[in-house]
Every structure is written in C-alpha cells, then in structure tokens.
Design an enzyme around this catalytic site. Structure first.
Site, short mmCIF file in Angstrom:
data_model
loop_
_atom_site.label_atom_id
_atom_site.label_comp_id
_atom_site.label_asym_id
_atom_site.label_seq_id
_atom_site.Cartn_x
_atom_site.Cartn_y
_atom_site.Cartn_z
N LYS A 11 0.82 -1.22 0.00
CA LYS A 11 0.00 0.00 0.00
C LYS A 11 0.86 1.28 0.00
O LYS A 11 2.06 1.24 0.27
CB LYS A 11 -0.92 -0.02 1.22
CG LYS A 11 -1.94 -1.16 1.19
CD LYS A 11 -2.93 -1.01 2.34
CE LYS A 11 -3.93 -2.14 2.35
NZ LYS A 11 -4.95 -1.93 3.41
N TYR A 51 -12.47 -2.06 -3.59
CA TYR A 51 -12.95 -2.23 -2.22
C TYR A 51 -14.46 -2.10 -2.10
O TYR A 51 -14.98 -1.77 -1.04
CB TYR A 51 -12.28 -1.19 -1.30
CG TYR A 51 -10.88 -1.57 -0.86
CD1 TYR A 51 -10.65 -2.71 -0.09
CD2 TYR A 51 -9.79 -0.77 -1.17
CE1 TYR A 51 -9.37 -3.04 0.34
CE2 TYR A 51 -8.50 -1.10 -0.75
CZ TYR A 51 -8.31 -2.24 0.02
OH TYR A 51 -7.05 -2.57 0.46
N PHE A 59 -15.35 4.04 6.96
CA PHE A 59 -13.99 4.41 6.55
C PHE A 59 -13.78 4.28 5.04
O PHE A 59 -12.67 4.49 4.55
CB PHE A 59 -12.96 3.57 7.30
CG PHE A 59 -13.13 2.07 7.15
CD1 PHE A 59 -12.69 1.40 6.02
CD2 PHE A 59 -13.76 1.33 8.15
CE1 PHE A 59 -12.85 0.03 5.87
CE2 PHE A 59 -13.94 -0.05 8.02
CZ PHE A 59 -13.48 -0.70 6.86
N ARG A 87 -1.73 -14.33 4.91
CA ARG A 87 -2.39 -13.64 6.02
C ARG A 87 -1.58 -13.78 7.31
O ARG A 87 -1.55 -12.87 8.14
CB ARG A 87 -3.83 -14.15 6.18
CG ARG A 87 -4.66 -13.74 4.97
CD ARG A 87 -6.09 -14.19 5.05
NE ARG A 87 -6.87 -13.43 6.01
CZ ARG A 87 -7.34 -12.20 5.81
NH1 ARG A 87 -7.08 -11.57 4.68
NH2 ARG A 87 -8.06 -11.60 6.72
N THR A 93 -5.07 -7.06 10.89
CA THR A 93 -5.38 -5.80 10.19
C THR A 93 -4.90 -4.59 11.00
O THR A 93 -4.31 -3.66 10.46
CB THR A 93 -6.91 -5.68 9.96
OG1 THR A 93 -7.34 -6.83 9.26
CG2 THR A 93 -7.26 -4.43 9.19
N ARG A 104 2.78 -6.24 9.29
CA ARG A 104 2.06 -5.11 9.89
C ARG A 104 2.65 -4.71 11.24
O ARG A 104 2.67 -3.52 11.57
CB ARG A 104 0.58 -5.43 9.98
CG ARG A 104 -0.08 -5.33 8.60
CD ARG A 104 -1.44 -5.93 8.59
NE ARG A 104 -2.20 -5.66 7.38
CZ ARG A 104 -3.24 -6.39 6.99
NH1 ARG A 104 -3.63 -7.42 7.72
NH2 ARG A 104 -3.89 -6.08 5.89
N ASN A 114 -1.98 0.37 6.75
CA ASN A 114 -1.47 -0.89 7.30
C ASN A 114 -0.60 -1.69 6.31
O ASN A 114 -0.49 -2.90 6.39
CB ASN A 114 -2.60 -1.73 7.89
CG ASN A 114 -3.59 -2.20 6.85
OD1 ASN A 114 -3.52 -1.81 5.70
ND2 ASN A 114 -4.51 -3.05 7.25
N HIS A 117 -2.30 -5.43 1.73
CA HIS A 117 -3.60 -6.09 1.62
C HIS A 117 -3.35 -7.51 1.14
O HIS A 117 -2.47 -7.73 0.30
CB HIS A 117 -4.51 -5.37 0.62
CG HIS A 117 -5.68 -6.20 0.20
ND1 HIS A 117 -6.84 -6.28 0.94
CD2 HIS A 117 -5.87 -7.04 -0.87
CE1 HIS A 117 -7.69 -7.13 0.35
NE2 HIS A 117 -7.12 -7.59 -0.75
N GLU A 128 -9.87 -11.02 -7.19
CA GLU A 128 -8.95 -9.89 -7.03
C GLU A 128 -7.77 -9.98 -8.01
O GLU A 128 -7.31 -8.96 -8.51
CB GLU A 128 -8.46 -9.84 -5.57
CG GLU A 128 -9.58 -9.50 -4.60
CD GLU A 128 -9.12 -9.38 -3.15
OE1 GLU A 128 -7.93 -9.64 -2.86
OE2 GLU A 128 -9.96 -9.00 -2.32
P1 PCG Z 1 -7.39 -4.51 3.84
O1 PCG Z 1 -6.80 -3.84 2.67
O2 PCG Z 1 -6.95 -5.88 4.17
O3 PCG Z 1 -8.99 -4.54 3.63
C1 PCG Z 1 -9.83 -3.45 3.94
C2 PCG Z 1 -9.09 -2.34 4.59
O4 PCG Z 1 -9.90 -1.40 5.26
C3 PCG Z 1 -8.20 -2.88 5.67
O5 PCG Z 1 -7.14 -3.59 5.11
C4 PCG Z 1 -7.83 -1.61 6.42
O6 PCG Z 1 -6.68 -0.97 5.90
C5 PCG Z 1 -9.03 -0.73 6.16
N1 PCG Z 1 -9.71 -0.48 7.43
C6 PCG Z 1 -10.30 -1.37 8.24
N2 PCG Z 1 -10.80 -0.74 9.33
C7 PCG Z 1 -10.51 0.57 9.17
C8 PCG Z 1 -10.75 1.74 9.95
O7 PCG Z 1 -11.34 1.68 11.03
N3 PCG Z 1 -10.29 2.93 9.44
C9 PCG Z 1 -9.64 3.00 8.24
N4 PCG Z 1 -9.21 4.19 7.77
N5 PCG Z 1 -9.39 1.92 7.49
C10 PCG Z 1 -9.82 0.73 7.96
#
Ligand code: PCG
Length: 140
Positions: A11, A51, A59, A87, A93, A104, A114, A117, A128
């Site tokens: 990312k 997404y 978010f 994973r 996450t 992470r 983070n 993905h 995907e």
């Molecule tokens: P990913 O890319 O695995 O899948 C969905 C993404 O949503 C997840 O990683 C996070 O980066 C993002 N995400 C999940 N919860 C939150 C949140 O509370 N705030 C924000 N900004 N992003 C979130």
C-alpha cells in the site's frame, strides 16, 4: 496442502517509505513466490471499485483516498496454502494486534495505513487477481 495463488497489495504508506523490497523478502522467506508484480497508481474510483465490498463502512471514503494517494505494488503470490500463509505473514489488520515478526507489526502505521492487503479466501483471490492481471501477465 494445494498450491494456491493470492492477491497482495503493497500500500501507499509502504511504497512511500521505500519498503517494497523488505516486504517482498518476508513473502519469499515464508516460501511465497512472486509470480506477477507491477507498480501502479490507482485513481480513487479504481480503489473504490476494488474495495466495493466495504462501500457501506464509515472508513470507505478515507480508504479509497489513501489507496489513491501514492503508487501501490500489486502482486500475485503463489505457494502451498498461499491465502492463509500470506495472512500469517501480514499479521492482524490492526498493527496494534499484529504478532511479532509480521509485516504489519514491523511496518504498519495504523489500521488504515497498514502497509499490505491480502485476499481473505481462495474465491476472493481469483476475483482480485483478475481485477489487476491478465492471464498473460501470470508466469509460473
Ligand atoms: P485490507 O486492505 O486488508 O482490507 C480493507 C481495509 O480497510 C483494511 O485492510 C484496512 O486498511 C481498512 N480499514 C479497516 N478498518 C478501518 C478503519 O477503522 N479505518 C480505516 N481508515 N481503514 C480501515
């Protein structure tokens, strides 16, 4: 366990900090093979399409903006049980909950920024991968 493929994205927070190589080293050390990889700069609309399942989440807007804020590296990782293995390598996450040694834990800045993905199932991995790569771009 069967050989699988999974979709991975390095990312914007990680590409900005020049961490692509360090993150790829973790995948390779875990036995995941990078069978396709390209650096692209998503538009907010493209990020939104990728997404789409999160469309109703509070978010979603922030997530799409962030994913379009700098280039990303999209890649296909292959290996035994690649979806679950990736994973494991990524960690939780939320970096505050990620185990030691995971991508992470070491690199992520927040739950949003983070660093990586990874597909959450073999079924979603196929969807995907097809979103970003043509069959011709996938080499064994
Ligand atoms: P990913 O890319 O695995 O899948 C969905 C993404 O949503 C997840 O990683 C996070 O980066 C993002 N995400 C999940 N919860 C939150 C949140 O509370 N705030 C924000 N900004 N992003 C979130």
């Amino acid at each position: 366990m069967a050989i699988e493929r999974t979709l991975s994205i390095i990312k914007p927070d990680a590409t900005r900090r020049n961490l692509t190589g360090k993150i790829n080293a973790k995948f390779e050390e875990a036995g995941l093979r990078i069978v396709a990889q390209k650096r692209i700069h998503l538009t907010e609309a493209q990020a939104g399409q990728f997404y789409e399942v999160h469309k109703e989440r509070p978010f979603y807007g922030e997530l799409c903006q962030f994913m379009a804020s700098a280039p990303v590296v999209v890649q296909v990782l292959e290996g035994e049980g690649a979806v679950a293995k990736n994973r494991e390598v990524m960690g939780a996450t939320n970096p505050a909950e990620a185990a030691d040694g995971t991508v992470r834990k070491e690199f992520a800045l927040s739950i949003g920024e983070n660093s990586v993905h990874g597909s959450d199932s073999a079924e979603n991995a196929a969807i995907e991968i097809a979103f970003f790569f043509s069959g011709l771009e996938l080499v064994g």
